[in-house]
Design a protein around this motif. Structure first.
Motif, short mmCIF file in Angstrom:
data_model
loop_
_atom_site.label_atom_id
_atom_site.label_comp_id
_atom_site.label_asym_id
_atom_site.label_seq_id
_atom_site.Cartn_x
_atom_site.Cartn_y
_atom_site.Cartn_z
N ASN A 162 -2.89 -3.77 1.46
CA ASN A 162 -3.58 -2.96 0.48
C ASN A 162 -2.93 -3.09 -0.90
N LEU A 180 -9.78 -2.98 2.26
CA LEU A 180 -9.94 -1.69 1.59
C LEU A 180 -9.72 -1.82 0.09
N SER A 181 -8.69 -2.56 -0.30
CA SER A 181 -8.42 -2.67 -1.74
C SER A 181 -9.44 -3.57 -2.42
N TYR A 207 -12.69 -0.90 -2.55
CA TYR A 207 -12.64 0.28 -3.40
C TYR A 207 -12.09 -0.04 -4.78
N SER A 218 -7.81 3.75 -2.03
CA SER A 218 -7.75 2.75 -0.98
C SER A 218 -6.40 2.80 -0.27
N LEU A 223 -6.46 5.78 2.10
CA LEU A 223 -7.34 5.48 3.22
C LEU A 223 -6.67 4.52 4.20
N ALA A 224 -5.93 3.55 3.65
CA ALA A 224 -5.25 2.57 4.51
C ALA A 224 -4.25 3.26 5.43
#
Lengths: 293, 263
Positions: free
Chosen positions: B90, B176-177, B180, B186, B189-190
């Motif tokens: 991330n 994710l990165s 988002y 992100s 969330l990770a």
């Protein structure tokens, strides 16, 4: 040849306004001013042009190519962002070498030259630098590979007047060597001496693109008068008068046109005081062009 | 290549710290084995209720043997290296936006895809190094305490499982990165996904009825029991995991190339 071509470029940020139908062409070898108040869409235009963000519609190219489809066209681009943040923990020289490593040519001498002109200490760590000094790193970083197109986004903020002077000289020199310069700023006076043409952007739209020479040929005067009696708002209902405000015995306006007409008009009023000054170009833009459109 | 070198240098310090942590982790973990393997130890564990054992991470393993003990220790190693992988994946992409260096990088003549490639390469090498260090220190520490037969084969299989888990978490992190725009969201969330996976793995340990939830937890893709019994990894699940890694990787490229970068 047009170095920058922007056609009908629109960018919406959800509901927020970005830019709307921006059309601009910058010819090779010219210094182009891009003027507008903060939040008018200057940075949005530049970021779309460089491919950091995608347009909602329209197109933007440099050297005839789109930056996202052909990232390699950016090898002839030098860009100075408005806010300069760089990898902390890196020395100035390391950052500059990292920047140079993208261009496959030896930039060592140019780095030294530029650092000397801008009075920049290459051995310092970037996070220890003041805002102005970070800006200098940005300038050197943007020019070290001798790019053919230089894009500057509010380049002078944070620089002291002496450095600004040196910076302008540097840009003039690059331009003489053949570089095209796109200069964005919210202060008109600072681009006045450099630019061949200026575009004025307001609330996301281009209001006017004008040659600098045309702008300077027309005489605009800001006139302040103080009369013995009250001045009615119709007293100066003359062609060429704008931004008229009358308050009691005083009136204030910009005039563009035949001076003799104005003098005759002024002679009808019993004056106590008068001042005639040069308005700055921003006022001219806002009061003439913005209303004509 | 320059982005690769730059990223490698930027991650070097973190890699050293994580490596030292993994060595210490294995060292301290294994030093507890003597306490578990003392005489009468197995009686205590036999009397424990299953739920208790599941919570402690012992499950059905015989932790008085080296083989069972390593299987008991292993999930914690996998969790730790999973945290490393998801944060690395991330962070390595999100940091340009977090540190506002995107405008610098994206004005250079490089494509977004080549930026991702360089960063992914660095991340994968980092993950491999962490894996190898854990493998070597596990083999060394286990042989120092082991009085029974060698379990090196079992350790190797466990560490292959760990590598797959690491790569899954790594590519979830990069995805994710890439997806988002907000680098902080992100990152949160990770970590959230990782702990979610851990909690699910614990829940499914306690009860037999929620086995289907394991699909949500890469920590539970492979049966540890099977590894301990010397049956290796289920090839079908290995292939599915590789497909998942490939999917996350391609989506990372796709999302990062399509979205507006945050400045």
């Amino acid at each position: 040849m047009n170095v920058i071509e922007i056609k009908k470029l629109t960018k919406n940020y959800g509901k927020a306004r970005g830019i709307i139908d921006v059309d601009l062409n910058v010819e090779q070898g010219e210094v182009f001013g891009f003027i507008g108040p903060n939040g008018a869409g200057k940075s949005t235009t530049i970021r779309t042009l460089l491919g950091l963000i995608y347009p909602t519609s329209g197109s933007a190219t440099i050297f005839g190519k789109n930056c996202t489809e052909s990232p390699e066209v950016r090898k002839e681009l030098g860009y100075l962002p408005s806010e300069v943040f760089y990898y902390d923990n890196m020395k100035v020289i390391d950052l500059l070498k990292y920047s140079a490593s993208f261009y496959h040519k030896d930039c060592t001498n140019r780095i030294k030259e530029l650092a000397e002109i801008m009075d920049l200490d290459l051995k310092k760590k970037i996070d220890e630098l003041s805002f102005g000094n970070k800006k200098k790193v940005g300038i050197v970083q943007g020019l070290l590979h001798e790019p053919k197109l230089i894009i500057l986004d509010e380049p002078t903020s944070g620089l002291d007047p002496l450095m600004q002077q040196k910076f302008f000289e540097l840009i003039e020199e690059e331009n003489k060597k053949g570089a095209t310069v796109f200069f964005s700023s919210h202060i008109l006076t600072e681009v006045q001496r450099l630019c061949n043409r200026v575009a004025f952007i307001k609330e996301g739209r281009i209001i006017k693109v004008e040659k600098m020479s045309t702008l300077q040929e027309n005489t605009y005067k800001r006139i302040n008068i103080e009369a013995k009696a009250g001045i009615s708002s119709e007293a100066f209902n003359l062609r060429g008068v704008s931004d008229f405000t009358a308050k009691g015995n005083t009136a204030n306006f910009i005039f563009k046109g035949n001076m003799n007409d104005m003098i005759r008009k002024l002679s009808e009023v019993e004056l106590r005081n008068i001042s005639i000054t040069e308005p700055d170009l921003e006022e001219i833009f806002l009061n003439y062009y913005a209303k004509e459109e | 290549m320059n982005i690769f070198i730059r990223e490698w240098r930027a991650n070097r310090k973190a890699l050293i710290i994580w490596s030292v942590c993994m060595i210490l982790f294995v060292l301290i973990g294994m030093s507890k084995y003597t306490a578990y393997s003392t005489e009468g130890g197995s009686d205590i564990f036999n009397q424990m209720p299953t739920t208790m054992k599941a919570l402690l991470g012992i499950g059905s393993f015989d932790v008085t043997t080296m083989s069972g003990f390593y299987a008991f220790l292993y999930p914690y190693l996998a969790l730790t290296t999973g945290i490393h992988a998801v944060l690395l994946g991330n962070g390595i992409i999100a940091k340009e936006e977090r540190d506002k260096t995107t405008e610098f990088l994206m004005a250079k003549p490089v494509s977004r895809a080549s930026i991702i490639t360089a960063k992914l390469m660095v991340a994968v090498i980092n993950v491999l190094i962490i894996n190898l260090i854990t493998l070597v220190s596990s083999i060394l520490m286990v042989s120092a305490y082991n009085k029974g037969e060698s379990i090196t084969g079992e350790i190797v299989v466990f560490l292959i499982d760990m590598l797959i888990t690491q790569l899954i978490f790594l590519t979830i992190g990069t995805l994710l990165s890439a997806f988002y725009r907000n680098p902080k969201a992100s990152g949160a969330l990770a970590t959230g996904i990782l702990f979610g996976a851990y909690i699910i793995s614990k829940v499914t340990d306690i009860t037999d009825q929620l086995g289907f939830l394991n699909i949500l937890s890469p920590l539970k893709y492979f049966s540890y029991q099977r590894i301990v019994e010397g049956n290796g990894l289920n090839i079908g699940i290995v292939l599915l995991s590789i497909a998942l890694i490939a999917a996350c990787t391609s989506l990372t490229y796709l999302c990062y190339q399509r979205r507006d970068l945050s400045i």
